[in-house]
Design a protein around this motif. Structure first.
Motif, PDB file in Angstrom:
ATOM      1  N   GLY A  52      14.345  -8.564 111.698  1.00  0.00           N
ATOM      2  CA  GLY A  52      14.662  -8.371 110.289  1.00  0.00           C
ATOM      3  C   GLY A  52      13.497  -8.687 109.382  1.00  0.00           C
ATOM      4  N   VAL A  53      13.472  -8.025 108.221  1.00  0.00           N
ATOM      5  CA  VAL A  53      12.466  -8.256 107.186  1.00  0.00           C
ATOM      6  C   VAL A  53      13.190  -8.370 105.862  1.00  0.00           C
ATOM      7  N   ASP A  54      12.959  -9.460 105.155  1.00  0.00           N
ATOM      8  CA  ASP A  54      13.525  -9.651 103.820  1.00  0.00           C
ATOM      9  C   ASP A  54      12.383  -9.788 102.825  1.00  0.00           C
ATOM     10  N   VAL A  55      12.453  -9.024 101.751  1.00  0.00           N
ATOM     11  CA  VAL A  55      11.464  -9.090 100.680  1.00  0.00           C
ATOM     12  C   VAL A  55      12.198  -9.536  99.432  1.00  0.00           C
ATOM     13  N   SER A  56      11.738 -10.634  98.824  1.00  0.00           N
ATOM     14  CA  SER A  56      12.402 -11.155  97.625  1.00  0.00           C
ATOM     15  C   SER A  56      11.358 -11.575  96.595  1.00  0.00           C
ATOM     16  N   PRO A  57      11.728 -11.526  95.316  1.00  0.00           N
ATOM     17  CA  PRO A  57      10.771 -11.852  94.249  1.00  0.00           C
ATOM     18  C   PRO A  57      10.481 -13.344  94.157  1.00  0.00           C
ATOM     19  N   MET A  58       9.258 -13.628  93.744  1.00  0.00           N
ATOM     20  CA  MET A  58       8.828 -14.991  93.424  1.00  0.00           C
ATOM     21  C   MET A  58       8.436 -15.005  91.950  1.00  0.00           C
ATOM     22  N   ASP A  59       8.183 -16.166  91.433  1.00  0.00           N
ATOM     23  CA  ASP A  59       7.662 -16.259  90.069  1.00  0.00           C
ATOM     24  C   ASP A  59       6.282 -15.606  90.012  1.00  0.00           C
ATOM     25  N   GLY A  60       5.960 -15.030  88.868  1.00  0.00           N
ATOM     26  CA  GLY A  60       4.637 -14.452  88.669  1.00  0.00           C
ATOM     27  C   GLY A  60       4.480 -13.040  89.214  1.00  0.00           C
ATOM     28  N   GLY A  61       5.586 -12.384  89.550  1.00  0.00           N
ATOM     29  CA  GLY A  61       5.509 -11.004  90.000  1.00  0.00           C
ATOM     30  C   GLY A  61       5.104 -10.826  91.451  1.00  0.00           C
ATOM     31  N   ARG A  62       4.967 -11.899  92.174  1.00  0.00           N
ATOM     32  CA  ARG A  62       4.621 -11.810  93.599  1.00  0.00           C
ATOM     33  C   ARG A  62       5.902 -11.694  94.426  1.00  0.00           C
ATOM     34  N   GLN A  63       5.747 -11.372  95.691  1.00  0.00           N
ATOM     35  CA  GLN A  63       6.892 -11.205  96.574  1.00  0.00           C
ATOM     36  C   GLN A  63       6.821 -12.195  97.745  1.00  0.00           C
ATOM     37  N   ARG A  64       7.968 -12.625  98.176  1.00  0.00           N
ATOM     38  CA  ARG A  64       8.103 -13.482  99.355  1.00  0.00           C
ATOM     39  C   ARG A  64       8.621 -12.594 100.481  1.00  0.00           C
ATOM     40  N   VAL A  65       7.962 -12.639 101.633  1.00  0.00           N
ATOM     41  CA  VAL A  65       8.379 -11.839 102.780  1.00  0.00           C
ATOM     42  C   VAL A  65       8.750 -12.799 103.903  1.00  0.00           C
ATOM     43  N   ARG A  66       9.965 -12.643 104.401  1.00  0.00           N
ATOM     44  CA  ARG A  66      10.447 -13.451 105.527  1.00  0.00           C
ATOM     45  C   ARG A  66      10.768 -12.501 106.675  1.00  0.00           C
ATOM     46  N   ILE A  67      10.195 -12.804 107.840  1.00  0.00           N
ATOM     47  CA  ILE A  67      10.373 -11.964 109.016  1.00  0.00           C
ATOM     48  C   ILE A  67      11.101 -12.764 110.084  1.00  0.00           C
ATOM     49  N   ARG A  68      12.171 -12.170 110.615  1.00  0.00           N
ATOM     50  CA  ARG A  68      12.887 -12.752 111.755  1.00  0.00           C
ATOM     51  C   ARG A  68      12.489 -11.968 112.982  1.00  0.00           C
ATOM     52  N   MET A  69      12.011 -12.669 113.988  1.00  0.00           N
ATOM     53  CA  MET A  69      11.573 -11.980 115.196  1.00  0.00           C
ATOM     54  C   MET A  69      11.821 -12.845 116.413  1.00  0.00           C
ATOM     55  N   THR A  70      11.624 -12.245 117.558  1.00  0.00           N
ATOM     56  CA  THR A  70      11.782 -12.951 118.813  1.00  0.00           C
ATOM     57  C   THR A  70      10.553 -12.701 119.665  1.00  0.00           C
ATOM     58  N   LEU A  71      10.573 -13.223 120.856  1.00  0.00           N
ATOM     59  CA  LEU A  71       9.520 -12.987 121.841  1.00  0.00           C
ATOM     60  C   LEU A  71      10.168 -12.363 123.070  1.00  0.00           C
ATOM     61  N   THR A  72       9.370 -11.753 123.924  1.00  0.00           N
ATOM     62  CA  THR A  72       9.932 -11.138 125.122  1.00  0.00           C
ATOM     63  C   THR A  72      10.533 -12.190 126.048  1.00  0.00           C
ATOM     64  N   ALA A  73      10.040 -13.423 125.947  1.00  0.00           N
ATOM     65  CA  ALA A  73      10.597 -14.529 126.737  1.00  0.00           C
ATOM     66  C   ALA A  73      10.529 -15.798 125.896  1.00  0.00           C
ATOM     67  N   PRO A  74      11.585 -16.603 125.858  1.00  0.00           N
ATOM     68  CA  PRO A  74      11.585 -17.811 125.018  1.00  0.00           C
ATOM     69  C   PRO A  74      10.444 -18.775 125.328  1.00  0.00           C
ATOM     70  N   GLY A  75       9.982 -18.829 126.552  1.00  0.00           N
ATOM     71  CA  GLY A  75       8.913 -19.760 126.918  1.00  0.00           C
ATOM     72  C   GLY A  75       7.519 -19.233 126.658  1.00  0.00           C
ATOM     73  N   CYS A  76       7.407 -18.061 126.055  1.00  0.00           N
ATOM     74  CA  CYS A  76       6.094 -17.459 125.800  1.00  0.00           C
ATOM     75  C   CYS A  76       5.265 -18.373 124.900  1.00  0.00           C
ATOM     76  N   GLY A  77       4.069 -18.688 125.336  1.00  0.00           N
ATOM     77  CA  GLY A  77       3.199 -19.577 124.580  1.00  0.00           C
ATOM     78  C   GLY A  77       2.443 -18.906 123.449  1.00  0.00           C
ATOM     79  N   MET A  78       2.651 -17.612 123.249  1.00  0.00           N
ATOM     80  CA  MET A  78       1.904 -16.873 122.232  1.00  0.00           C
ATOM     81  C   MET A  78       2.633 -16.778 120.900  1.00  0.00           C
ATOM     82  N   GLY A  79       3.777 -17.419 120.772  1.00  0.00           N
ATOM     83  CA  GLY A  79       4.568 -17.311 119.551  1.00  0.00           C
ATOM     84  C   GLY A  79       3.817 -17.711 118.302  1.00  0.00           C
ATOM     85  N   GLU A  80       3.118 -18.836 118.348  1.00  0.00           N
ATOM     86  CA  GLU A  80       2.395 -19.309 117.172  1.00  0.00           C
ATOM     87  C   GLU A  80       1.230 -18.386 116.826  1.00  0.00           C
TER      88      GLU A  80
END
Length: 160
Positions: A52-80
């Motif tokens: 999922g991707v959510d785009v919402s307004p912030m003060d000053g005309g900028r936008q906040r983007v929040r991304i919900r995602m997963t990995l191919t495997a929960p133990g994947c060390g590449m998440g960060e």
């Protein structure tokens, strides 16, 4: 009084024009198509890792983007590493002031989430791998599966 209304009209028109330049969910997803899973040669959107991707307004005309995602495997060390790269790409979009990546593992990822393009790309990769293995071990099946020269002389196809 007419002057005040004309000024308000100009402000509203300018606000409408500014909104047209703000990133949409589709533009965020398009920007994420340059981010690849480090172990699979397919981008994270086509792999179905972005939930999922959510785009919402912030003060000053900028936008906040929040991304919900997963990995191919929960133990994947590449998440960060992936999350950092995603934030860099999203923050490069015009008018984005904040980017956040939330890693979720429910529902778990599976192959059914991949786009048709990703499935075709991975099918080509698999076909290439099988072809490379066939070139490296041309006599598999002979001599109890060791080939005429034996496994010791076979060249490795993949290395880590």
């Amino acid at each position: 009084m007419g002057g005040r209304g004309a000024g308000l009209g100009a402000i509203l028109k300018a606000m409408d024009e500014a909104r047209k330049e703000l990133p949409t969910k589709e533009q965020v997803l398009e920007a994420l198509k340059v981010v690849y899973d480090p172990e699979i040669p397919v981008n994270i959107v086509d792999l179905g890792l972005v939930y999922g991707v959510d785009v919402s307004p912030m003060d000053g005309g900028r936008q906040r983007v929040r991304i919900r995602m997963t990995l191919t495997a929960p133990g994947c060390g590449m998440g960060e590493v992936l999350a950092d790269e995603i934030c860099d790409k999203v923050l490069a979009l015009p008018h984005v002031g904040e980017a956040t990546v939330d890693m979720v593992f429910d529902p778990p990822w599976d192959r059914s989430r991949m786009s048709e393009a990703a499935q075709l790309a991975l099918g080509d990769v698999l076909a290439d791998l099988v072809g490379a293995l066939a070139l490296q071990l041309p006599h598999v099946g002979a001599d109890a599966g060791l080939g005429a020269a034996g496994l010791d002389e076979a060249e490795p196809v993949l290395g880590r």
